[in-house]
Design a protein around this motif. Structure first.
Motif, PDB file in Angstrom:
ATOM      1  N   LEU A  94     -82.391   2.952  95.081  1.00  0.00           N
ATOM      2  CA  LEU A  94     -80.805   1.977  94.666  1.00  0.00           C
ATOM      3  C   LEU A  94     -81.173   0.844  93.705  1.00  0.00           C
ATOM      4  O   LEU A  94     -80.014   0.481  93.387  1.00  0.00           O
ATOM      5  CB  LEU A  94     -80.313   1.539  96.097  1.00  0.00           C
ATOM      6  N   GLY A  95     -82.309   0.643  93.376  1.00  0.00           N
ATOM      7  CA  GLY A  95     -82.189  -0.484  92.707  1.00  0.00           C
ATOM      8  C   GLY A  95     -81.924  -1.985  93.267  1.00  0.00           C
ATOM      9  O   GLY A  95     -81.641  -2.897  92.709  1.00  0.00           O
ATOM     10  N   ILE A  96     -82.517  -2.114  94.446  1.00  0.00           N
ATOM     11  CA  ILE A  96     -81.990  -3.269  95.219  1.00  0.00           C
ATOM     12  C   ILE A  96     -83.149  -4.140  95.825  1.00  0.00           C
ATOM     13  O   ILE A  96     -84.143  -3.193  95.948  1.00  0.00           O
ATOM     14  CB  ILE A  96     -80.829  -3.104  96.423  1.00  0.00           C
TER      15      ILE A  96
ATOM     16  N   THR B 218     -88.622   1.270 101.786  1.00  0.00           N
ATOM     17  CA  THR B 218     -88.852   0.980 100.412  1.00  0.00           C
ATOM     18  C   THR B 218     -88.545   1.860  99.213  1.00  0.00           C
ATOM     19  O   THR B 218     -87.957   1.700  98.205  1.00  0.00           O
ATOM     20  CB  THR B 218     -90.636   0.997  99.944  1.00  0.00           C
ATOM     21  N   ARG B 219     -88.598   3.063  99.698  1.00  0.00           N
ATOM     22  CA  ARG B 219     -88.050   4.196  98.641  1.00  0.00           C
ATOM     23  C   ARG B 219     -86.420   3.977  98.612  1.00  0.00           C
ATOM     24  O   ARG B 219     -85.978   4.201  97.508  1.00  0.00           O
ATOM     25  CB  ARG B 219     -88.233   5.620  99.390  1.00  0.00           C
ATOM     26  N   VAL B 220     -85.595   3.611  99.571  1.00  0.00           N
ATOM     27  CA  VAL B 220     -84.063   3.379  99.578  1.00  0.00           C
ATOM     28  C   VAL B 220     -83.968   2.118  98.612  1.00  0.00           C
ATOM     29  O   VAL B 220     -83.128   2.296  97.710  1.00  0.00           O
ATOM     30  CB  VAL B 220     -83.668   3.331 100.904  1.00  0.00           C
ATOM     31  N   ASP B 221     -84.484   1.084  98.871  1.00  0.00           N
ATOM     32  CA  ASP B 221     -84.563  -0.026  98.239  1.00  0.00           C
ATOM     33  C   ASP B 221     -84.673   0.430  96.647  1.00  0.00           C
ATOM     34  O   ASP B 221     -84.003  -0.123  95.752  1.00  0.00           O
ATOM     35  CB  ASP B 221     -85.160  -1.152  98.392  1.00  0.00           C
ATOM     36  N   GLU B 222     -85.929   1.112  96.286  1.00  0.00           N
ATOM     37  CA  GLU B 222     -86.158   1.150  94.996  1.00  0.00           C
ATOM     38  C   GLU B 222     -85.206   2.240  94.312  1.00  0.00           C
ATOM     39  O   GLU B 222     -84.848   2.063  93.053  1.00  0.00           O
ATOM     40  CB  GLU B 222     -87.747   1.813  94.701  1.00  0.00           C
TER      41      GLU B 222
ATOM     42  N   PRO C 242     -85.499  -5.895  98.776  1.00  0.00           N
ATOM     43  CA  PRO C 242     -85.403  -5.864 100.015  1.00  0.00           C
ATOM     44  C   PRO C 242     -84.544  -7.087 100.887  1.00  0.00           C
ATOM     45  O   PRO C 242     -84.564  -8.262 100.273  1.00  0.00           O
ATOM     46  CB  PRO C 242     -86.878  -6.193 100.517  1.00  0.00           C
ATOM     47  N   GLY C 243     -83.978  -6.653 101.698  1.00  0.00           N
ATOM     48  CA  GLY C 243     -83.077  -7.605 102.655  1.00  0.00           C
ATOM     49  C   GLY C 243     -81.674  -7.776 102.028  1.00  0.00           C
ATOM     50  O   GLY C 243     -80.960  -8.505 102.662  1.00  0.00           O
ATOM     51  N   THR C 244     -81.429  -7.047 100.985  1.00  0.00           N
ATOM     52  CA  THR C 244     -79.971  -7.019 100.249  1.00  0.00           C
ATOM     53  C   THR C 244     -78.994  -6.240 101.168  1.00  0.00           C
ATOM     54  O   THR C 244     -77.752  -6.890 101.329  1.00  0.00           O
ATOM     55  CB  THR C 244     -79.964  -6.556  98.900  1.00  0.00           C
ATOM     56  N   MET C 245     -79.324  -4.959 101.680  1.00  0.00           N
ATOM     57  CA  MET C 245     -78.174  -4.460 102.607  1.00  0.00           C
ATOM     58  C   MET C 245     -77.904  -5.363 103.708  1.00  0.00           C
ATOM     59  O   MET C 245     -78.592  -6.173 104.320  1.00  0.00           O
ATOM     60  CB  MET C 245     -78.780  -3.026 103.061  1.00  0.00           C
ATOM     61  N   ARG C 246     -76.836  -5.225 104.315  1.00  0.00           N
ATOM     62  CA  ARG C 246     -76.373  -5.674 105.378  1.00  0.00           C
ATOM     63  C   ARG C 246     -76.384  -4.996 106.721  1.00  0.00           C
ATOM     64  O   ARG C 246     -75.831  -4.162 107.216  1.00  0.00           O
ATOM     65  CB  ARG C 246     -74.759  -6.022 105.580  1.00  0.00           C
ATOM     66  N   VAL C 247     -77.716  -5.168 107.284  1.00  0.00           N
ATOM     67  CA  VAL C 247     -78.617  -4.575 108.306  1.00  0.00           C
ATOM     68  C   VAL C 247     -77.783  -5.199 109.388  1.00  0.00           C
ATOM     69  O   VAL C 247     -78.461  -6.283 109.996  1.00  0.00           O
ATOM     70  CB  VAL C 247     -80.047  -4.604 108.226  1.00  0.00           C
ATOM     71  N   VAL C 248     -77.189  -4.178 110.610  1.00  0.00           N
ATOM     72  CA  VAL C 248     -76.651  -4.829 111.841  1.00  0.00           C
ATOM     73  C   VAL C 248     -77.561  -4.330 112.849  1.00  0.00           C
ATOM     74  O   VAL C 248     -77.493  -4.701 113.922  1.00  0.00           O
ATOM     75  CB  VAL C 248     -75.194  -4.292 112.158  1.00  0.00           C
TER      76      VAL C 248
ATOM     77  N   ILE D  69     -74.520   9.916  97.142  1.00  0.00           N
ATOM     78  CA  ILE D  69     -74.761   8.793  96.594  1.00  0.00           C
ATOM     79  C   ILE D  69     -74.927   8.758  95.290  1.00  0.00           C
ATOM     80  O   ILE D  69     -75.451   9.720  94.582  1.00  0.00           O
ATOM     81  CB  ILE D  69     -76.117   7.866  96.990  1.00  0.00           C
ATOM     82  N   ALA D  70     -74.258   7.746  94.359  1.00  0.00           N
ATOM     83  CA  ALA D  70     -74.267   7.999  92.824  1.00  0.00           C
ATOM     84  C   ALA D  70     -75.368   8.055  92.223  1.00  0.00           C
ATOM     85  O   ALA D  70     -76.445   7.112  92.641  1.00  0.00           O
ATOM     86  CB  ALA D  70     -73.501   6.871  92.457  1.00  0.00           C
ATOM     87  N   GLY D  71     -75.700   8.960  91.218  1.00  0.00           N
ATOM     88  CA  GLY D  71     -77.168   8.718  90.944  1.00  0.00           C
ATOM     89  C   GLY D  71     -77.979   9.882  91.417  1.00  0.00           C
ATOM     90  O   GLY D  71     -78.965   9.851  91.298  1.00  0.00           O
ATOM     91  N   SER D  72     -77.625  10.402  92.746  1.00  0.00           N
ATOM     92  CA  SER D  72     -78.445  11.336  93.263  1.00  0.00           C
ATOM     93  C   SER D  72     -79.947  10.697  93.704  1.00  0.00           C
ATOM     94  O   SER D  72     -80.905  11.444  93.270  1.00  0.00           O
ATOM     95  CB  SER D  72     -78.483  12.507  92.673  1.00  0.00           C
ATOM     96  N   PRO D  73     -80.181   9.559  94.396  1.00  0.00           N
ATOM     97  CA  PRO D  73     -81.317   9.238  94.584  1.00  0.00           C
ATOM     98  C   PRO D  73     -82.057  10.154  95.622  1.00  0.00           C
ATOM     99  O   PRO D  73     -81.178  10.820  96.548  1.00  0.00           O
ATOM    100  CB  PRO D  73     -81.092   7.804  95.242  1.00  0.00           C
ATOM    101  N   THR D  74     -83.345  10.330  95.701  1.00  0.00           N
ATOM    102  CA  THR D  74     -84.033  11.441  96.684  1.00  0.00           C
ATOM    103  C   THR D  74     -85.012  10.529  97.451  1.00  0.00           C
ATOM    104  O   THR D  74     -85.468   9.459  97.516  1.00  0.00           O
ATOM    105  CB  THR D  74     -84.847  12.136  95.702  1.00  0.00           C
ATOM    106  N   THR D  75     -85.458  11.422  98.453  1.00  0.00           N
ATOM    107  CA  THR D  75     -86.356  11.128  99.465  1.00  0.00           C
ATOM    108  C   THR D  75     -87.569  12.189  99.513  1.00  0.00           C
ATOM    109  O   THR D  75     -86.896  13.341  99.282  1.00  0.00           O
ATOM    110  CB  THR D  75     -85.774  10.759 100.875  1.00  0.00           C
TER     111      THR D  75
END
Length: 302
Positions: free
Chosen positions: A214-216, A208-212, A218-224, A263-269
């Motif tokens: 990055l502003g995307i 959830t942190r990654v999605d939020e 859930p399910g937007t990334m191409r998860v393989v 990553i642009a914007g330096s998102p954090t965890t």
């Protein structure tokens, strides 16, 4: 036979004078004499030989003096041990941790806590954040070291968290990938790349942190591929299966075949301490969290 009677007996045995023993015990002499007489009746033998001029121990009295002193010392030792449990200086603590804590706070917090609380048995259990929250609610875990919060709807009112360390999220790419030469990657770049991600059921906070950040949605990334441990994610990246978003501390694990790109914007965890709230203060848990805070201050911040 009461512990109080043994204390009274020892005072008289040490002083060999009822008046001095009474003053030492901050009581009057008659009740002291009564309690010693009752003790003699209970053990069935005289403990003192009394005359108008002197008080002396009988052979049975000398034997009881040695035994009573050991008993009193043992009882005082037990009391001290119980106080240590209350003060968090003895006991047991079970701590869960996510794999990424291995390369940030875990070694230092473990060293500090074991040095400060050597009589506390510290048990460390590797678990995902979701598993830790479940075990905290069950009461089978005292402290969790988790990666990002769970969503509020799943968090529950009985658990508390505290952020102890925050670091940037980075993109891990095969070194021969076209994006590996970039100084940073954008969200658009990320959405075009096959991704190694993580199961939301076990790592809901991090996903959830990654999605939020990055502003995307859930399910937007191409998860393989979905994995649980970051070491596994790195192995898939190195094999060219895809890229992965991980905490920046992963740099120290990445082999030459992997390039870590900001990553642009330096998102954090965030790495957090988690525990079950209770009306009873837990000194051992508080001590561990204090050590965790101290360990986090030694980490690089960017």
């Amino acid at each position: 036979m009461e512990l109080r009677q043994l204390r009274y007996f020892l005072a008289v045995a040490d002083e060999l004078h009822f008046g001095r023993a009474a003053r030492r015990l901050h009581m009057s002499q008659p009740p002291l004499s009564v309690q010693v007489s009752r003790l003699e009746q209970e053990v069935g033998v005289p403990l003192f030989e009394r005359s108008t001029r002197r008080v002396s121990l009988t052979p049975a009295g000398r034997h009881l003096q040695e035994r009573a002193r050991r008993i009193i010392e043992e009882v005082e030792g037990v009391r001290a041990e119980m106080r240590d449990y209350v003060d968090g200086l003895a006991g047991q603590l079970t701590v869960g941790f996510v794999s990424s804590a291995n390369y940030t706070v875990l070694p230092e917090v473990t060293r500090r806590f074991r040095a400060e609380r050597p009589r506390v048995s510290l048990s460390l259990v590797p678990l995902t954040s979701g598993e830790q929250f479940d075990r905290l609610r069950e009461g089978t875990l005292d402290v969790g070291i988790v990666r990002d919060d769970l969503p509020n709807s799943a968090f529950g009112p009985t658990l508390a968290t505290e952020v102890v360390f925050e670091e940037r999220l980075v993109m891990c790419l095969p070194s021969d990938h076209p994006l590996a030469s970039r100084t940073e990657v954008s969200v658009t770049d990320i959405l075009e790349v096959p991704m190694i991600s993580y199961p939301r059921s076990l790592m809901a906070g991090f996903v959830t942190r990654v999605d939020e950040t990055l502003g995307i949605t859930p399910g937007t990334m191409r998860v393989v591929e979905e994995v649980v441990h970051q070491e596994t994610a790195l192995a898939f990246v190195a094999a060219g299966v895809g890229a992965s978003i991980l905490p920046e501390s992963v740099r120290q694990l990445a082999p030459p075949s992997i390039t870590v790109v900001p990553i642009a914007g330096s998102p954090t965890t965030r790495l957090l301490a988690a525990w079950r709230e209770s009306e009873d203060e837990d000194a051992t848990r508080h001590a561990f969290i204090d050590c965790l805070r101290a360990a986090a201050t030694l980490l690089p911040t960017g």
